[in-house]
Design an enzyme around this catalytic site. Structure first.
Site, short mmCIF file in Angstrom:
data_model
loop_
_atom_site.label_atom_id
_atom_site.label_comp_id
_atom_site.label_asym_id
_atom_site.label_seq_id
_atom_site.Cartn_x
_atom_site.Cartn_y
_atom_site.Cartn_z
N ASP A 29 2.93 6.15 -3.25
CA ASP A 29 3.18 4.97 -2.42
C ASP A 29 3.45 5.40 -0.99
O ASP A 29 4.13 6.40 -0.74
CB ASP A 29 4.38 4.20 -2.98
CG ASP A 29 4.44 2.77 -2.46
OD1 ASP A 29 4.19 1.84 -3.24
OD2 ASP A 29 4.73 2.60 -1.25
N ILE A 30 2.95 4.62 -0.05
CA ILE A 30 3.10 4.96 1.37
C ILE A 30 4.55 4.79 1.85
O ILE A 30 4.95 5.40 2.84
CB ILE A 30 2.13 4.10 2.23
CG1 ILE A 30 1.85 4.77 3.56
CG2 ILE A 30 2.66 2.68 2.42
CD1 ILE A 30 0.69 4.15 4.33
N GLY A 91 7.47 -10.64 -5.90
CA GLY A 91 7.51 -9.57 -4.91
C GLY A 91 6.19 -8.85 -4.69
O GLY A 91 6.16 -7.79 -4.06
N GLN A 92 5.09 -9.42 -5.19
CA GLN A 92 3.79 -8.76 -5.01
C GLN A 92 3.31 -8.94 -3.57
O GLN A 92 3.39 -10.04 -3.01
CB GLN A 92 2.76 -9.38 -5.98
CG GLN A 92 1.41 -8.69 -5.94
CD GLN A 92 0.45 -9.19 -7.02
OE1 GLN A 92 0.78 -10.10 -7.78
NE2 GLN A 92 -0.72 -8.58 -7.09
N HIS A 98 -1.23 -3.30 -9.87
CA HIS A 98 -0.83 -1.89 -9.80
C HIS A 98 0.50 -1.73 -10.51
O HIS A 98 1.34 -2.63 -10.47
CB HIS A 98 -0.72 -1.42 -8.35
CG HIS A 98 0.04 -2.35 -7.47
ND1 HIS A 98 -0.52 -3.50 -6.97
CD2 HIS A 98 1.31 -2.32 -7.04
CE1 HIS A 98 0.38 -4.13 -6.25
NE2 HIS A 98 1.51 -3.45 -6.28
P1 5GP Z 1 3.67 -4.71 -4.36
O1 5GP Z 1 4.66 -5.20 -3.34
O2 5GP Z 1 2.38 -5.47 -4.24
O3 5GP Z 1 4.20 -4.66 -5.76
O4 5GP Z 1 3.40 -3.20 -4.01
C1 5GP Z 1 2.51 -2.77 -3.05
C2 5GP Z 1 2.85 -1.34 -2.74
O5 5GP Z 1 1.76 -0.78 -2.05
C3 5GP Z 1 4.08 -1.19 -1.87
O6 5GP Z 1 5.05 -0.38 -2.54
C4 5GP Z 1 3.55 -0.53 -0.61
O7 5GP Z 1 4.44 0.41 -0.04
C5 5GP Z 1 2.27 0.11 -1.09
N1 5GP Z 1 1.26 0.23 -0.05
C6 5GP Z 1 0.88 -0.74 0.83
N2 5GP Z 1 -0.09 -0.29 1.64
C7 5GP Z 1 -0.35 0.99 1.25
C8 5GP Z 1 -1.27 1.98 1.71
O8 5GP Z 1 -2.06 1.78 2.63
N3 5GP Z 1 -1.23 3.18 1.08
C9 5GP Z 1 -0.38 3.43 0.03
N4 5GP Z 1 -0.43 4.65 -0.51
N5 5GP Z 1 0.49 2.52 -0.43
C10 5GP Z 1 0.51 1.31 0.17
#
Ligand code: 5GP
Length: 112
Positions: A29-30, A91-92, A98
Protein backbone atom coordinates in the site's frame (compact mmCIF):
# COMPACT_ATOMS: atom_id res chain seq x y z
CA UNK A 1 -12.07 3.64 -17.98
CA UNK A 2 -9.40 1.51 -16.31
CA UNK A 3 -9.32 1.61 -12.53
CA UNK A 4 -6.24 2.79 -10.66
CA UNK A 5 -5.48 -0.81 -9.78
CA UNK A 6 -5.89 -1.98 -13.38
CA UNK A 7 -3.26 0.63 -14.26
CA UNK A 8 -0.96 -0.87 -11.62
CA UNK A 9 -1.69 -4.37 -12.97
CA UNK A 10 -0.82 -3.12 -16.48
CA UNK A 11 2.36 -1.45 -15.19
CA UNK A 12 1.11 1.99 -16.24
CA UNK A 13 1.54 3.17 -12.63
CA UNK A 14 4.47 1.92 -10.54
CA UNK A 15 3.97 -0.10 -7.38
CA UNK A 16 6.09 -2.26 -5.11
CA UNK A 17 4.85 -5.61 -6.34
CA UNK A 18 5.09 -8.62 -4.06
CA UNK A 19 3.37 -11.36 -6.07
CA UNK A 20 1.57 -11.94 -9.34
CA UNK A 21 -0.23 -14.83 -11.00
CA UNK A 22 -2.90 -15.13 -13.66
CA UNK A 23 -5.67 -14.06 -11.26
CA UNK A 24 -4.23 -11.59 -8.74
CA UNK A 25 -1.56 -8.98 -8.10
CA UNK A 26 -0.28 -8.15 -4.60
CA UNK A 27 1.61 -4.94 -3.85
CA UNK A 28 2.50 -2.72 -0.91
CA UNK A 29 0.00 0.00 0.00
CA UNK A 30 1.25 3.48 -0.86
CA UNK A 31 0.14 4.79 2.56
CA UNK A 32 0.86 1.91 4.94
CA UNK A 33 -1.16 1.74 8.16
CA UNK A 34 1.08 -0.91 9.71
CA UNK A 35 4.69 -2.09 9.27
CA UNK A 36 3.29 -4.65 6.82
CA UNK A 37 0.41 -3.36 4.70
CA UNK A 38 -0.22 -4.78 1.28
CA UNK A 39 -3.17 -5.25 -1.04
CA UNK A 40 -4.29 -8.35 -2.92
CA UNK A 41 -6.18 -7.28 -6.04
CA UNK A 42 -7.96 -9.48 -8.58
CA UNK A 43 -7.02 -8.78 -12.18
CA UNK A 44 -10.74 -8.89 -12.90
CA UNK A 45 -11.95 -5.34 -12.13
CA UNK A 46 -14.89 -6.07 -9.79
CA UNK A 47 -16.12 -2.68 -8.45
CA UNK A 48 -17.21 -3.62 -4.95
CA UNK A 49 -17.79 -6.67 -2.78
CA UNK A 50 -21.49 -6.31 -3.67
CA UNK A 51 -20.61 -7.05 -7.30
CA UNK A 52 -19.06 -10.45 -6.57
CA UNK A 53 -21.20 -13.33 -7.82
CA UNK A 54 -21.32 -17.10 -7.47
CA UNK A 55 -19.03 -17.24 -10.51
CA UNK A 56 -16.35 -15.47 -8.46
CA UNK A 57 -16.24 -18.05 -5.64
CA UNK A 58 -12.90 -19.51 -6.69
CA UNK A 59 -11.43 -16.05 -7.24
CA UNK A 60 -12.58 -14.88 -3.79
CA UNK A 61 -10.99 -17.93 -2.20
CA UNK A 62 -7.80 -17.35 -4.14
CA UNK A 63 -7.60 -13.75 -2.92
CA UNK A 64 -7.96 -14.93 0.69
CA UNK A 65 -5.43 -17.75 0.41
CA UNK A 66 -2.96 -15.46 -1.37
CA UNK A 67 -3.35 -12.94 1.46
CA UNK A 68 -2.71 -15.66 4.05
CA UNK A 69 0.35 -17.08 2.28
CA UNK A 70 1.97 -13.69 1.66
CA UNK A 71 1.26 -12.53 5.23
CA UNK A 72 3.15 -15.55 6.51
CA UNK A 73 5.97 -15.01 4.01
CA UNK A 74 6.27 -11.38 5.13
CA UNK A 75 6.71 -12.31 8.78
CA UNK A 76 3.18 -12.00 10.13
CA UNK A 77 2.97 -15.51 11.57
CA UNK A 78 2.04 -14.13 15.02
CA UNK A 79 -1.09 -12.54 13.61
CA UNK A 80 -2.42 -10.13 11.04
CA UNK A 81 -5.65 -8.52 9.89
CA UNK A 82 -7.43 -8.63 6.56
CA UNK A 83 -9.91 -5.92 5.58
CA UNK A 84 -12.16 -5.40 2.58
CA UNK A 85 -13.98 -2.07 2.58
CA UNK A 86 -17.27 -1.93 0.66
CA UNK A 87 -18.68 1.32 -0.71
CA UNK A 88 -18.44 4.79 0.80
CA UNK A 89 -19.91 3.91 4.19
CA UNK A 90 -17.46 1.03 4.45
CA UNK A 91 -14.53 3.33 3.73
CA UNK A 92 -13.82 2.18 0.17
CA UNK A 93 -11.90 4.72 -1.91
CA UNK A 94 -10.70 2.64 -4.88
CA UNK A 95 -13.55 0.97 -6.75
CA UNK A 96 -11.73 -2.22 -7.74
CA UNK A 97 -12.01 -4.77 -4.95
CA UNK A 98 -8.92 -5.45 -2.90
CA UNK A 99 -8.02 -7.19 0.31
CA UNK A 100 -5.88 -5.20 2.74
CA UNK A 101 -3.41 -7.24 4.79
CA UNK A 102 -1.97 -5.47 7.84
CA UNK A 103 0.54 -6.87 10.26
CA UNK A 104 3.49 -6.56 12.59
CA UNK A 105 1.71 -4.30 15.05
CA UNK A 106 -1.04 -4.83 17.64
CA UNK A 107 -4.48 -4.48 16.08
CA UNK A 108 -7.42 -3.09 18.06
CA UNK A 109 -11.14 -3.57 18.05
CA UNK A 110 -13.46 -1.97 17.11
CA UNK A 111 -11.71 -0.58 14.03
CA UNK A 112 -12.30 3.06 13.13
P1 5GP B 1 -9.78 1.45 0.20
O1 5GP B 1 -9.90 2.76 0.93
O2 5GP B 1 -10.46 1.53 -1.14
O3 5GP B 1 -10.19 0.25 1.01
O4 5GP B 1 -8.23 1.22 -0.03
C1 5GP B 1 -7.51 1.77 -1.07
C2 5GP B 1 -6.06 1.67 -0.70
O5 5GP B 1 -5.30 1.90 -1.86
C3 5GP B 1 -5.63 2.69 0.34
O6 5GP B 1 -5.08 2.02 1.47
C4 5GP B 1 -4.59 3.53 -0.39
O7 5GP B 1 -3.52 3.94 0.43
C5 5GP B 1 -4.15 2.60 -1.50
N1 5GP B 1 -3.70 3.30 -2.69
C6 5GP B 1 -4.31 4.35 -3.30
N2 5GP B 1 -3.63 4.74 -4.39
C7 5GP B 1 -2.55 3.91 -4.47
C8 5GP B 1 -1.46 3.82 -5.39
O8 5GP B 1 -1.35 4.57 -6.37
N3 5GP B 1 -0.54 2.86 -5.15
C9 5GP B 1 -0.65 1.99 -4.08
N4 5GP B 1 0.32 1.09 -3.94
N5 5GP B 1 -1.66 2.05 -3.20
C10 5GP B 1 -2.60 3.00 -3.39
Amino acid sequence: MDTLFTKIINREIPAKIIYEDDQVLAFHDIAPQAPVHFLVVPKKPVRTLNDLTEDDKALAGHILLTAQRLALELGCEEGFRVVMNCNELGGQTVYHIHMHVLGQRQMHWPPG
